[in-house]
Design a protein around this motif. Structure first.
Motif, mmCIF file in Angstrom:
data_model
loop_
_atom_site.group_PDB
_atom_site.id
_atom_site.type_symbol
_atom_site.label_atom_id
_atom_site.label_comp_id
_atom_site.label_asym_id
_atom_site.label_seq_id
_atom_site.Cartn_x
_atom_site.Cartn_y
_atom_site.Cartn_z
ATOM 1 N N ARG A 1 -46.347 48.466 -56.536
ATOM 2 C CA ARG A 1 -45.565 49.223 -55.543
ATOM 3 C C ARG A 1 -46.482 50.145 -54.739
ATOM 4 N NH1 ARG A 1 -40.738 47.002 -54.944
ATOM 5 N NH2 ARG A 1 -39.512 46.928 -56.840
ATOM 6 N N ILE A 2 -47.411 50.790 -55.437
ATOM 7 C CA ILE A 2 -48.353 51.675 -54.745
ATOM 8 C C ILE A 2 -49.205 50.857 -53.780
ATOM 9 C CG2 ILE A 2 -50.369 53.163 -55.053
ATOM 10 C CD1 ILE A 2 -49.031 54.066 -57.720
ATOM 11 N N LEU B 1 -50.660 49.060 -48.400
ATOM 12 C CA LEU B 1 -50.900 47.971 -47.461
ATOM 13 C C LEU B 1 -49.926 48.027 -46.279
ATOM 14 C CD1 LEU B 1 -51.721 45.005 -49.858
ATOM 15 C CD2 LEU B 1 -53.305 46.350 -48.462
ATOM 16 N N HIS B 2 -48.715 48.490 -46.530
ATOM 17 C CA HIS B 2 -47.747 48.650 -45.441
ATOM 18 C C HIS B 2 -48.269 49.679 -44.428
ATOM 19 C CE1 HIS B 2 -43.888 48.651 -43.421
ATOM 20 N NE2 HIS B 2 -43.874 49.968 -43.493
ATOM 21 N N GLU B 3 -48.811 50.779 -44.945
ATOM 22 C CA GLU B 3 -49.377 51.811 -44.074
ATOM 23 C C GLU B 3 -50.589 51.262 -43.299
ATOM 24 O OE1 GLU B 3 -50.116 55.271 -42.055
ATOM 25 O OE2 GLU B 3 -48.332 54.741 -43.197
ATOM 26 N N THR C 1 -49.886 41.085 -34.440
ATOM 27 C CA THR C 1 -49.393 41.983 -35.486
ATOM 28 C C THR C 1 -49.691 41.331 -36.825
ATOM 29 O OG1 THR C 1 -47.164 41.019 -35.450
ATOM 30 C CG2 THR C 1 -47.545 42.972 -34.082
ATOM 31 N N ILE C 2 -49.800 42.173 -37.842
ATOM 32 C CA ILE C 2 -50.095 41.645 -39.176
ATOM 33 C C ILE C 2 -49.054 42.149 -40.165
ATOM 34 C CG2 ILE C 2 -52.562 41.703 -38.649
ATOM 35 C CD1 ILE C 2 -52.750 43.877 -40.923
ATOM 36 N N ARG C 3 -48.964 41.433 -41.264
ATOM 37 C CA ARG C 3 -48.207 41.897 -42.421
ATOM 38 C C ARG C 3 -48.913 41.365 -43.654
ATOM 39 N NH1 ARG C 3 -45.015 38.275 -45.125
ATOM 40 N NH2 ARG C 3 -44.660 36.305 -44.080
ATOM 41 N N PHE C 4 -48.796 42.103 -44.747
ATOM 42 C CA PHE C 4 -49.385 41.691 -46.011
ATOM 43 C C PHE C 4 -48.292 41.092 -46.889
ATOM 44 C CE2 PHE C 4 -52.268 45.014 -44.596
ATOM 45 C CZ PHE C 4 -53.494 44.432 -44.813
ATOM 46 N N ASN C 5 -48.634 40.036 -47.593
ATOM 47 C CA ASN C 5 -47.744 39.448 -48.587
ATOM 48 C C ASN C 5 -48.431 39.625 -49.933
ATOM 49 O OD1 ASN C 5 -46.383 37.755 -50.373
ATOM 50 N ND2 ASN C 5 -45.916 36.246 -48.802
ATOM 51 N N VAL C 6 -47.770 40.322 -50.865
ATOM 52 C CA VAL C 6 -48.384 40.614 -52.161
ATOM 53 C C VAL C 6 -47.692 39.887 -53.309
ATOM 54 C CG1 VAL C 6 -49.345 42.830 -51.468
ATOM 55 C CG2 VAL C 6 -47.027 42.736 -52.385
ATOM 56 N N GLU C 7 -46.983 38.804 -53.000
ATOM 57 C CA GLU C 7 -46.285 38.072 -54.053
ATOM 58 C C GLU C 7 -47.253 37.391 -55.015
ATOM 59 O OE1 GLU C 7 -43.430 35.478 -52.257
ATOM 60 O OE2 GLU C 7 -42.404 37.147 -51.268
ATOM 61 N N GLU C 8 -48.281 36.773 -54.491
ATOM 62 C CA GLU C 8 -49.280 36.095 -55.326
ATOM 63 C C GLU C 8 -50.662 36.484 -54.815
ATOM 64 O OE1 GLU C 8 -48.710 31.892 -55.669
ATOM 65 O OE2 GLU C 8 -46.544 32.108 -55.872
#
Length: 176
Positions: free
Chosen positions: A50-51, A56-58, A72-79
Motif C-alpha cells: 500500500r505504501i 508510485l501514485h504520487e 501519461t503514465i500509470r503504475f500497475n503493482v499487481e505482479e
C-alpha cells in the motif's frame, strides 16, 4: 492388586486431564501464532504494498505533470511493478516505447524520483540523442518545469551535440 489397578487408573486419569489441558493450551497457542502470522503478513506484505502503491501514485502524478500532453503514465503493482503509458489514447507497456519516448519517460521519472533530494547543480549528458526536434523542445520545457519545483536548484547543465533553444531559462548548454 485392586489398589494397584486403582492407582494406575487415577494416574492415567490425571495424565489424561493434564494431556487435555496441554492440548487446549497448545490449540490456544496455535491460534495465537496463526493470528501473529496473519498480522506479520499484513505488516510485511500488504502494508508495504500500500505504501509503495501510494508512493508510485504520487510519482505518476509528478511525471504526468512534467510530461504534460506528451504522454501519461500509470503504475500497475499487481505482479511486480509495470509502467503503462497512454499516448494518443493508446495504452501500452513502457518497454514498447520508441527510444525517444523512453528517453523522455526516463528523464521525467528521474526528475520525479529525485525531486526531494537537495541538490543544487544537475547535469544531463546527451539525453537528447534519441529525441526528435519536437521532443527536444518538450524536454527543455520539462527541465524548466523541474527547475521551478525544486527550490534549491541553482544550475542545470545540458551536454549535447545538437543545438537547443533554452527559451530564456537558466540552463547552461554545452555544445560539443
Amino acid at each position: 492388586e485392586l489398589q494397584l489397578i486403582t492407582d494406575k487408573y487415577y494416574k492415567l486419569k490425571n495424565d489424561l486431564t493434564e494431556s487435555n489441558k496441554l492440548t487446549k493450551e497448545f490449540e490456544e497457542m496455535s491460534q495465537n501464532v496463526e493470528k501473529l502470522n496473519i498480522l506479520q503478513k499484513v505488516v510485511s506484505t500488504r502494508l508495504p504494498a500500500r505504501i509503495l502503491e501510494s508512493f508510485l501514485h504520487e510519482i505518476a502524478n509528478q511525471v504526468n505533470i512534467l510530461l504534460d500532453d506528451f504522454m501519461t503514465i500509470r503504475f500497475n503493482v499487481e505482479e511486480g511493478v509495470d509502467i503503462y503509458i497512454n499516448r494518443d489514447g493508446i495504452e501500452r507497456l513502457a518497454s514498447e516505447l520508441s527510444q525517444g519516448e523512453k528517453s523522455m519517460l526516463s528523464m521525467a521519472l528521474l526528475i520525479a524520483l529525485k525531486k526531494n533530494i537537495p541538490w543544487d547543480i544537475i547535469s544531463f549528458d546527451e539525453i537528447d540523442a534519441t529525441l526528435d526536434e519536437n521532443n527536444k523542445s518538450k524536454f527543455i520545457y520539462m527541465v524548466r518545469d523541474y527547475s521551478d519545483i525544486v527550490s534549491n536548484l541553482s544550475q542545470i547543465f545540458i551536454v549535447t551535440h545538437t543545438d537547443f533553444h533554452d527559451d530564456g531559462i537558466d540552463v547552461k548548454i554545452i555544445n560539443l
